[in-house]
Design an enzyme around this catalytic site. Sequence first.
Site, short mmCIF file in Angstrom:
data_model
loop_
_atom_site.label_atom_id
_atom_site.label_comp_id
_atom_site.label_asym_id
_atom_site.label_seq_id
_atom_site.Cartn_x
_atom_site.Cartn_y
_atom_site.Cartn_z
N VAL A 87 3.26 -5.58 3.70
CA VAL A 87 3.22 -6.65 4.68
C VAL A 87 3.93 -7.89 4.14
CG1 VAL A 87 1.74 -8.13 6.09
CG2 VAL A 87 1.07 -5.76 5.63
N ASP A 104 -12.48 1.29 9.26
CA ASP A 104 -12.45 0.86 7.85
C ASP A 104 -12.69 -0.64 7.75
OD1 ASP A 104 -12.19 1.04 5.12
OD2 ASP A 104 -10.00 0.95 5.14
N ALA A 133 0.85 -1.20 0.00
CA ALA A 133 0.00 0.00 0.00
C ALA A 133 0.88 1.24 0.00
CB ALA A 133 -0.93 -0.02 1.21
N SER A 134 0.24 2.41 0.06
CA SER A 134 0.98 3.67 -0.07
C SER A 134 1.84 3.96 1.16
CB SER A 134 0.00 4.83 -0.29
OG SER A 134 -0.95 4.89 0.76
#
Length: 601
Positions: A170, A316, A165-166
């Site tokens: 992981v 989220d 991601a940004s």
Amino acid sequence: MVAARVAAIEDRRGEGTMASPVRAAVQDIKRLRTISSVLTRHGFSAVARRAGLGRFVGDGGLSRGEDAFEEVEGVEELIGADRSEAAVRFRRVLEDLGPTFVKLGQVLSTRPDLVPKEFLEELRKLQDAVSPMPMEAIRRQVESSLGATLEELFESFEEKPLAAASIGQVHRARLPDGTAVVVKVQRVGVGEQIRSDLDLLYYLARFLEATVEEIELYSPTAIVQEFERAILAELDFRQEARNVQEFGRNFAEVPQVSVPHVYEELTTSEVMTMEFVQAGKLASVEGGSELADTVLHNLLDAMVKMVLYDGFFHGDPHPGNIMVREDGSLIFIDFGLVGRLSSRQQDDLIGLILNVLTGDVDAIARALLEMGDPVGRVNLREFRADVERVRNKYISATVGDFDVSQFIQEVMDAAQYHRIRLNPNYAVLVKTAATIEGIMRRLKPDLDVMAIGLPYARDLALKKYSARKLAQSALSAAVGVSSFVTKVPQQLDQVLMDLEGGNLTVTVRNASLDQLGEVLNTLGTRLFLGVIASGLAVVAAMLLRPFDTEIFGVSVLLILGILAALSATTLFWWSLGWHVAASRKGKKLRLGPLMRLLRRE
């Protein structure tokens, strides 16, 4: 040993180094130029001009002088006639500008009270997916953060990431004792870039507030402040670790819900190590199956407990952040975004839910006013009428057609129309509720929202109006009344003493009278400058008379004097016309907001 080395590294990082101001300024100008270019490429050149980007970075004709701000007054001129198409272009702008702006879009997607629904739908599509970092960068980041080599820390460490991601990515790994873990590693340099972009966002927000009158309701600076808190918290993996641990404590007695264990000794602000959970993805659960029914009830139980009992909820909860075991129990992951509600906010929310179910429109309108932050006076009668219109529209819908997310969205639209700002905590909750409803409808296509919600409503009513709660409210009210009765005589005695001694002053305010001093000051200044200018003109004529020459028998000084007089007359009438037009529109030139551009609090 590892923990001690980590602490030493964190202490050294706290000292930091001061970046060169000149270098920072150059980088900011380059970034502004990039923002201006991206906006123009995606059809938002009018927005770039309105934001003043062209004049400050000299980009491709965007700057058109002072008239640039008056060229585009309406929304259509700024973004185009088709809002849906403009929303798509806006999403692409954020994606092109990088992680900071992607995260800003994700924060805005939680604010239905501020963002039109066409833009909300597009902003919710924003994804963090980016190219993964090379293993060499991962190794350097992990070793510098944890103070040991990768081989000392882990028995094995997979090069291919599970997700990228940004902010970070992981990887699967194994501890020296063979325990399977996942390691979340922050991207190298992302913190510096985000902080630099935050400075620019503050500048742009203050510039808009100083130059665009209609921006008041949206409060760009407050939005950037909210975004700054959210993204800086997300940059600190230790904060996310604390969120995971708090969630785990809240659900320690609930076997149907859990979170991965966090290894604190292998967690810093840039690296977080957690237990690897062997479970399936929520998206793989077949809708309408027995497992789906179990998952649905576990999910709903978890959300009610999070929001209305704990006051701490996952911000989220999309399908990628919820894993499912074979027995239907849930594992929540990724706690970078969370929401919190105080006890008062929980009570207000419970009251609003019960009012919606009972159809009490007056109570709904009052509850929304108490939960929000009105900007100026709100016409309660008109607001009530809009709330009733929305309620009647959805209360008559069939069970399958009742869309909770759309209902909430239209209520938020009504609040926005009446200039009521929603508390950021509620805004995150609105997005969470919309996400959960979508998951529930996928798990059970023929979902009866009212039927499944009534048992919870009964429990909430008992919670809100329980004997203990009522006793606490009565006691609190009694204490307040006692304090009031005790203090009023003393305060009245003080007022009478001030009145007797002539120390009581009554101040009466009138908007027109308050402006009178400013008007007189302006007129006096103009008159003074006019007198000075006239005197200087006479003295100049007397002093220059010996040096006068003629062209075709006409004095040069006379020609210059006539031209100057014509210019002054034209300037006078233009200034007067602008002043009258601005007065009719209620617009005034204020230097305060402009001066705030020079500083960041």
